[in-house]
Design a protein around this motif. Sequence first.
Motif, PDB file in Angstrom:
ATOM      1  N   ARG A 209      -9.814 -17.921  -1.905  1.00  0.00           N
ATOM      2  CA  ARG A 209     -10.011 -17.853  -0.452  1.00  0.00           C
ATOM      3  C   ARG A 209      -8.678 -17.653   0.271  1.00  0.00           C
ATOM      4  N   GLN A 210      -7.630 -18.360  -0.177  1.00  0.00           N
ATOM      5  CA  GLN A 210      -6.310 -18.194   0.424  1.00  0.00           C
ATOM      6  C   GLN A 210      -5.771 -16.791   0.161  1.00  0.00           C
TER       7      GLN A 210
ATOM      8  N   ALA B 222      -6.968 -14.119   2.465  1.00  0.00           N
ATOM      9  CA  ALA B 222      -6.419 -14.144   3.821  1.00  0.00           C
ATOM     10  C   ALA B 222      -4.942 -13.756   3.876  1.00  0.00           C
TER      11      ALA B 222
ATOM     12  N   SER C  83      -1.506 -11.702   3.763  1.00  0.00           N
ATOM     13  CA  SER C  83      -0.945 -10.385   4.061  1.00  0.00           C
ATOM     14  C   SER C  83       0.559 -10.582   4.179  1.00  0.00           C
TER      15      SER C  83
ATOM     16  N   LYS D  66       1.202 -12.658   7.251  1.00  0.00           N
ATOM     17  CA  LYS D  66       0.875 -14.077   7.061  1.00  0.00           C
ATOM     18  C   LYS D  66       1.945 -14.769   6.212  1.00  0.00           C
TER      19      LYS D  66
ATOM     20  N   LYS E 117     -14.673  -9.760   1.054  1.00  0.00           N
ATOM     21  CA  LYS E 117     -14.202 -11.145   0.955  1.00  0.00           C
ATOM     22  C   LYS E 117     -12.718 -11.218   0.618  1.00  0.00           C
TER      23      LYS E 117
ATOM     24  N   GLY F  33     -10.507  -9.178   1.668  1.00  0.00           N
ATOM     25  CA  GLY F  33      -9.709  -8.691   2.781  1.00  0.00           C
ATOM     26  C   GLY F  33      -9.368  -7.213   2.732  1.00  0.00           C
TER      27      GLY F  33
END
Length: 142
Positions: A32-33, A36, A38, A41, A97, A99
Amino acid sequence: MRQSEKQLGLITAKRPSLAERVCLYIHNSTPRQLAALSDTKLAEIFNIPREKLCKRFERKMQRPLDTFLCEMKVLQVCKSLEKEKGKAPNFPNVAKKLGFPGYLDFYVLFYTLMRITPHNYYKTLEKRKAKQTSVSNELKVT
């Protein structure tokens, strides 16, 4: 020696470089991390301007940060497919999911890295699992 082993082998100094810490962060991220993450980020997480992070990463690791992130996401898909049982996953949803902007981007990257389509990769895993099961059953019988 694989590229990831080379990268992890670079972590030999007493204090890892920024690029090595970023690699460790990415490798230790949950799926999940990872989805997200990029370069923007990561720049926020490591409190450094994005451009500077990307330049330092590429200089140390000999590959762009965004490319490395995409490769790690594809490898995450491969790991999750090895654990899955049952019907083939919906790859467009998997791409979303993780990304990726679209399934085609995911498909092209997966094929480029693995030299096989995601669906064929899944079918190959299923055949391997079936073969291992039949060998296990034969060994139990004898």
